[in-house]
Design an enzyme around this catalytic site. Structure first.
Site, mmCIF file in Angstrom:
data_model
loop_
_atom_site.group_PDB
_atom_site.id
_atom_site.type_symbol
_atom_site.label_atom_id
_atom_site.label_comp_id
_atom_site.label_asym_id
_atom_site.label_seq_id
_atom_site.Cartn_x
_atom_site.Cartn_y
_atom_site.Cartn_z
ATOM 1 C CD GLU A 18 27.349 -14.275 10.028
ATOM 2 O OE1 GLU A 18 26.673 -13.316 10.436
ATOM 3 O OE2 GLU A 18 26.920 -15.105 9.188
ATOM 4 C CG HIS B 52 20.639 -11.060 18.860
ATOM 5 N ND1 HIS B 52 19.739 -11.855 18.196
ATOM 6 C CD2 HIS B 52 20.956 -10.049 18.011
ATOM 7 C CE1 HIS B 52 19.496 -11.330 16.993
ATOM 8 N NE2 HIS B 52 20.223 -10.246 16.865
#
Length: 331
Positions: free
Chosen positions: A66, A135
């Site tokens: 990321e 998540h």
């Protein structure tokens, strides 16, 4: 004579894809990048078909890194491209946090305006889909706190396409958070043509006179449901969907409160340090003499997001929202 615009009946995630496709078709500088966004079409299929339409140089599959995804996008943006990097889940955005707040958000000021960073970081956020750990986060307040960033959270398909278009065309970086709980929950008519929904403008989803209820993203639907249920009890709630959390539409927030004198804020993020506190402070500063009751905060809890068994209990749902509104109205 003006021709009538054509529309499609889209889900929210389809509106994301439509917005990306429309802007990529309009502007060759728009580039989509991220893990599995290319041939696979993204983990939620938000980029499905873009690889076939625009090719590997504009729809770029990246390594699982990321910080590298966002860092590369910042370099592209500084040199005139308009990258739209995807982070698969908001809970995975933390490795890129330094790139976002130390570089993307500061590029304009640290270069004295020589460079800007026209970049949109897309990320699905929030709970309710029975996902594993990391998540289901809803940590939008961290980015709202950072000057130089815009933070956008849509709640309808039509707004999603228009807000995403405005975000891509913005000269400065935008964090675009997509409520995955309602990715496919409902459909509405979305214009085929390109259009913008202005950043920084809230939408009044339901007019009311007894209390102002502020919310955004996935919490808009249960808040509207609660408001309709309470109407049977004679409580007339106004529901304000903020849409953009930074910049915040203080004018709409305050004007609504001046009309009703009572307020509640609904968000799924933890209570402490959430946007509910900022909205409450704004009302205290700008409209204290209109206030008739304490502001209710109906939120997630100050705990890590729970796994399956407690997920529904954690998220504000209509019954809990109704209780909070009743408390404010009955004070």
């Amino acid at each position: 004579m003006a021709t009538q615009s054509q529309t499609e009946n889209l889900t929210l995630v389809e509106a994301v894809r439509d917005g990306l496709h429309t802007e990529m078709e309009r502007d060759d500088d728009v580039i989509v990048m991220g893990e599995d966004v290319g041939e696979n079409g993204g983990v939620f299929r938000a980029t499905d078909g873009l690889y076939e339409a625009f090719g590997e140089n504009r729809v770029i599959d990246t390594p699982l890194a990321e910080s590298g995804i966002v860092g590369t996008a910042i370099g592209m943006a500084a040199y005139g491209k308009r990258p739209v990097p995807e982070i698969q889940f908001m809970g995975f955005i933390y490795p890129a946090f330094d790139q976002i707040v130390s570089h993307a958000a500061r590029l304009r000021t640290r270069s004295r305006g020589r460079y800007t960073c026209p970049m949109v970081v897309r990320a699905p956020y929030g709970g309710g889909i029975r996902a594993p750990e990391h998540h289901s986060e809803s940590t939008e307040a961290m980015f709202v706190h950072q000057p130089g960033l815009k933070v956008v959270i849509p709640s309808t398909p039509a707004d999603t396409k228009g807000l995403l278009t405005s975000a891509i065309r913005s000269p400065d970086p935008v964090i675009f958070l997509e409520p995955k709980l309602i990715y496919r929950a409902f459909r509405e008519e979305v214009p085929d043509e390109s259009y913008e929904v202005p950043l920084g403008e809230a939408a009044i989803r339901r007019e009311g006179s007894d209390i102002s209820v502020y919310t955004w993203g996935a919490m808009t639907r249960p808040t509207l449901e609660a408001a309709e249920n309470l109407a049977d009890e004679g409580i007339d709630a106004e529901v304000v969907d903020l849409r953009t959390l930074s910049p915040l539409d203080e004018e709409t927030i305050v004007d609504s409160f001046k009309k009703t004198g009572r307020a509640a804020v609904v968000h799924e993020a933890p209570k402490t340090g959430g946007l509910g506190a900022e909205i409450t402070a704004t009302l205290q500063e700008e409209a204290l003499l209109y206030q008739e009751a304490p502001v209710e905060r109906i939120t997630g809890f100050d705990t890590p997001f729970p796994l399956y068994a407690l997920e529904d209990y954690y998220l504000p749902e209509p019954a809990r929202i109704e209780d909070g509104i009743r408390d404010a109205v009955g004070f």
